[in-house]
Enzyme design. Structure first.
Site, PDB file in Angstrom:
ATOM      1  N   PHE A 185     117.035  65.675 137.427  1.00 32.26           N
ATOM      2  CA  PHE A 185     116.324  64.471 136.985  1.00 32.26           C
ATOM      3  C   PHE A 185     115.526  63.879 138.130  1.00 32.26           C
ATOM      4  CE2 PHE A 185     120.320  62.862 138.639  1.00 32.26           C
ATOM      5  CZ  PHE A 185     119.979  61.674 139.278  1.00 32.26           C
ATOM      6  N   CYS A 186     114.541  63.061 137.751  1.00 33.02           N
ATOM      7  CA  CYS A 186     113.698  62.350 138.707  1.00 33.02           C
ATOM      8  C   CYS A 186     113.163  61.113 137.997  1.00 33.02           C
ATOM      9  CB  CYS A 186     112.572  63.245 139.214  1.00 33.02           C
ATOM     10  SG  CYS A 186     111.483  63.861 137.909  1.00 33.02           S
ATOM     11  N   THR A 187     112.156  60.474 138.560  1.00 32.38           N
ATOM     12  CA  THR A 187     111.665  59.216 137.993  1.00 32.38           C
ATOM     13  C   THR A 187     111.074  59.403 136.604  1.00 32.38           C
ATOM     14  OG1 THR A 187     111.151  58.469 140.239  1.00 32.38           O
ATOM     15  CG2 THR A 187     110.199  57.210 138.408  1.00 32.38           C
ATOM     16  N   GLY A 189     110.056  62.808 135.281  1.00 34.34           N
ATOM     17  CA  GLY A 189     110.198  64.142 134.732  1.00 34.34           C
ATOM     18  C   GLY A 189     109.468  65.243 135.451  1.00 34.34           C
ATOM     19  N   ILE A 214     114.156  59.387 134.462  1.00 35.21           N
ATOM     20  CA  ILE A 214     114.951  58.164 134.403  1.00 35.21           C
ATOM     21  C   ILE A 214     114.273  57.115 133.538  1.00 35.21           C
ATOM     22  CG2 ILE A 214     115.936  56.275 135.771  1.00 35.21           C
ATOM     23  CD1 ILE A 214     115.947  58.299 138.152  1.00 35.21           C
TER      24      ILE A 214
END
Length: 287
Positions: A185-187, A189, A214
């Site tokens: 995951f990241c901010t 995608g 997220i």
């Protein structure tokens, strides 16, 4: 009046970015938008903000204008609101990659790794395993300073300083992930999409990317299984699970993230210093 913040990306082959750049910049200026758009041979990545009317017009422009030959017709946008414009200017940049990994063989356009949506991930985290009973581990692909602002409970964090360090970091811990369901995951995608493909290529068999990152998770299920805030690359600095700006800010001097608690320190002076770079601290280090 609220400002609408748009975030979107898509991996798709683009061959006309040199010609598009001034035209996209002109349209953004006409709409009064501010933010950053990255154009690269591998796709588009954007963070822009403006009025509701301007945001809707820009979405329609990217999806339907003949200039883009339908390449962005399925572009999915994440939205949040802020009371003021979080960007100072409008930039349209040409880049080699829309997110730098320095792995040219990674081409998401040719095939994504499997994705898991926010409601499904929450259900997995509620139960502690995926639908097959395999343990689920969350793998944060962001830089260390972003992770420090907030992340999923018990997430793996390799303390990387830039995304191009991720392949080496995950290779060093590959065996620990082999029998798990790994959700990167990241901010928003984009990083976890490349990360998931890379992990599949090095032989990890049960890898997913969090669809929309997220921010989409916050939008669809709130902050369940997440602690802290989500760092964003604009003047809001961080958003809470309601997608609202928080008191967290960045230091004017060194750009370090400064939490609300750190802002109460005698070593913090808005617009000048923070506890990480205050002259008194620097003097003490030198001594």
């Amino acid at each position: 009046m609220s400002i609408v913040n748009l975030a979107a990306y898509r991996f798709v082959t683009l061959n006309a970015i040199q010609a598009w750049r001034p035209l996209v910049a002109e349209r953004c200026a006409a709409l009064g938008l501010r933010g950053t758009i990255l154009l690269a041979p591998e796709g588009i990545n954007l963070f822009v903000a403006g009025t509701r009317e301007a945001a809707d017009a820009f979405i329609d422009y990217l999806r339907h204008d003949a200039l883009f030959e339908g390449k962005f017709s399925s572009l999915t946008f994440k939205e949040s609101l802020s009371p003021a414009q979080p960007f100072r200017r409008m930039l349209v940049k040409l880049k080699r990659e829309i997110i730098t990994m320095k792995k040219p063989a990674i081409q998401p356009e040719l095939g994504r790794a499997p994705a898991v949506d926010a409601p499904t991930l929450k259900r997995w985290l509620d139960s502690g395993h995926d639908d097959t009973g395999r343990p689920v581990v969350m793998l944060d692909t962001r830089n260390a300073f972003e992770v420090d602002v907030g992340t999923f409970d018990n997430a793996i964090d390799y303390r990387i300083a830039k995304f191009s360090e991720f392949p080496e970091a995950v290779a060093a811990h590959r065996d620990a992930l082999a029998d798990k369901t790994v959700v990167s995951f990241c901010t928003g995608g984009i990083r976890c999409e490349k990360a998931a493909i890379h992990m599949k290529e090095i032989g990890l068999g049960h890898v997913y990317q969090l669809e929309g990152g997220i921010l989409k998770y916050f939008e669809e299920v709130g902050g369940a299984h997440y602690h802290g805030e989500c760092f964003v690359f604009d003047y809001r600095t961080a958003l809470d699970p309601r997608l609202e700006p928080t008191p967290t800010t960045q230091c004017f001097g060194c750009r370090a993230v400064v939490t609300q608690e750190a802002q109460r320190s005698p070593l913090y002076e808005a617009g000048k210093y923070c506890p990480a770079c205050h002259p008194r601290r620097e003097s003490a280090r030198a001594a």
